[in-house]
Design an enzyme around this catalytic site. Sequence first.
Site, PDB file in Angstrom:
ATOM      1  N   ASP A  31      35.389  39.076  31.137  1.00  0.00           N
ATOM      2  CA  ASP A  31      36.806  39.344  30.903  1.00  0.00           C
ATOM      3  C   ASP A  31      37.243  38.671  29.601  1.00  0.00           C
ATOM      4  O   ASP A  31      36.863  37.538  29.309  1.00  0.00           O
ATOM      5  CB  ASP A  31      37.636  38.809  32.083  1.00  0.00           C
ATOM      6  CG  ASP A  31      39.037  39.403  32.110  1.00  0.00           C
ATOM      7  OD1 ASP A  31      39.333  40.193  33.017  1.00  0.00           O
ATOM      8  OD2 ASP A  31      39.842  39.061  31.211  1.00  0.00           O
ATOM      9  N   ASN A  87      42.640  44.611  41.876  1.00  0.00           N
ATOM     10  CA  ASN A  87      44.083  44.830  41.754  1.00  0.00           C
ATOM     11  C   ASN A  87      44.325  46.337  41.749  1.00  0.00           C
ATOM     12  O   ASN A  87      43.651  47.070  41.021  1.00  0.00           O
ATOM     13  CB  ASN A  87      44.609  44.212  40.456  1.00  0.00           C
ATOM     14  CG  ASN A  87      44.436  42.709  40.430  1.00  0.00           C
ATOM     15  OD1 ASN A  87      44.560  42.043  41.460  1.00  0.00           O
ATOM     16  ND2 ASN A  87      44.124  42.157  39.271  1.00  0.00           N
ATOM     17  N   GLN A  94      47.517  45.728  38.610  1.00  0.00           N
ATOM     18  CA  GLN A  94      46.498  46.428  37.816  1.00  0.00           C
ATOM     19  C   GLN A  94      47.070  46.812  36.457  1.00  0.00           C
ATOM     20  O   GLN A  94      48.178  47.358  36.374  1.00  0.00           O
ATOM     21  CB  GLN A  94      46.031  47.693  38.563  1.00  0.00           C
ATOM     22  CG  GLN A  94      44.919  48.426  37.846  1.00  0.00           C
ATOM     23  CD  GLN A  94      44.450  49.669  38.603  1.00  0.00           C
ATOM     24  OE1 GLN A  94      45.013  50.049  39.623  1.00  0.00           O
ATOM     25  NE2 GLN A  94      43.418  50.307  38.078  1.00  0.00           N
ATOM     26  N   HIS A 100      37.951  48.375  38.815  1.00  0.00           N
ATOM     27  CA  HIS A 100      37.120  47.222  38.450  1.00  0.00           C
ATOM     28  C   HIS A 100      37.225  46.138  39.501  1.00  0.00           C
ATOM     29  O   HIS A 100      38.277  45.934  40.098  1.00  0.00           O
ATOM     30  CB  HIS A 100      37.494  46.662  37.078  1.00  0.00           C
ATOM     31  CG  HIS A 100      38.967  46.454  36.854  1.00  0.00           C
ATOM     32  ND1 HIS A 100      39.833  47.491  36.591  1.00  0.00           N
ATOM     33  CD2 HIS A 100      39.726  45.327  36.859  1.00  0.00           C
ATOM     34  CE1 HIS A 100      41.061  47.007  36.441  1.00  0.00           C
ATOM     35  NE2 HIS A 100      41.026  45.702  36.604  1.00  0.00           N
TER      36      HIS A 100
HETATM   37  P1  AMP Z   1      43.652  44.201  35.941  1.00  0.00           P
HETATM   38  O1  AMP Z   1      44.906  43.470  35.568  1.00  0.00           O
HETATM   39  O2  AMP Z   1      43.181  43.943  37.350  1.00  0.00           O
HETATM   40  O3  AMP Z   1      43.760  45.674  35.637  1.00  0.00           O
HETATM   41  O4  AMP Z   1      42.504  43.585  35.052  1.00  0.00           O
HETATM   42  C1  AMP Z   1      42.269  43.981  33.742  1.00  0.00           C
HETATM   43  C2  AMP Z   1      41.471  42.879  33.104  1.00  0.00           C
HETATM   44  O5  AMP Z   1      40.858  43.398  31.953  1.00  0.00           O
HETATM   45  C3  AMP Z   1      42.285  41.659  32.670  1.00  0.00           C
HETATM   46  O6  AMP Z   1      41.786  40.504  33.315  1.00  0.00           O
HETATM   47  C4  AMP Z   1      42.074  41.613  31.151  1.00  0.00           C
HETATM   48  O7  AMP Z   1      41.958  40.302  30.677  1.00  0.00           O
HETATM   49  C5  AMP Z   1      40.783  42.374  30.994  1.00  0.00           C
HETATM   50  N1  AMP Z   1      40.590  43.030  29.725  1.00  0.00           N
HETATM   51  C6  AMP Z   1      41.472  43.795  29.036  1.00  0.00           C
HETATM   52  N2  AMP Z   1      40.914  44.281  27.926  1.00  0.00           N
HETATM   53  C7  AMP Z   1      39.634  43.823  27.904  1.00  0.00           C
HETATM   54  C8  AMP Z   1      38.533  43.992  27.017  1.00  0.00           C
HETATM   55  N3  AMP Z   1      38.640  44.725  25.904  1.00  0.00           N
HETATM   56  N4  AMP Z   1      37.372  43.360  27.311  1.00  0.00           N
HETATM   57  C9  AMP Z   1      37.260  42.618  28.418  1.00  0.00           C
HETATM   58  N5  AMP Z   1      38.248  42.441  29.316  1.00  0.00           N
HETATM   59  C10 AMP Z   1      39.431  43.025  29.048  1.00  0.00           C
END
Ligand code: AMP
Length: 114
Positions: A31, A87, A94, A100
């Site tokens: 992440d 989430n 989310q 994910h």
């Molecule tokens: P969610 O809020 O459950 O949809 O989680 C999305 C996650 O993706 C968050 O923890 C972000 O920090 C992570 N995220 C967003 N963009 C990237 C990226 N380019 N590479 C890795 N993680 C990311």
Amino acid sequence: MMQDDIFQKIIDREISANIVFEDERCLAFRDLHPQAPTHVLIIPKKAIPTHSDLTDDDRDLLGHMHLVAARLAKDFGLNDGYRLVVNCLDRGGQTVPHLHFHLLGGRDMTWPPG
Ligand code: AMP
């Protein structure tokens, strides 16, 4: 608020990520904003927007993703425990519309979550 499916761009190698595992069905990468010493995202290559879109067709894929999560937890030495989070949609927090699992470990977790 939901953004674009940036995880599809990671699958397609259009944007870079710190990939820790890949096979024909899923991808795992660190992440960008880690919430624990180990914070890995496990995603299916199939574009499933959210947990509530899952169907019977996804049964094997989901089982596989759980086994990948358990294997990664071992690989990262999370032998004392970890947390696996999904989430779902806005009220679930989310932000990326591509299913994910968050694999979090390396610190004590609290309950209830925020
Ligand atoms: P969610 O809020 O459950 O949809 O989680 C999305 C996650 O993706 C968050 O923890 C972000 O920090 C992570 N995220 C967003 N963009 C990237 C990226 N380019 N590479 C890795 N993680 C990311």
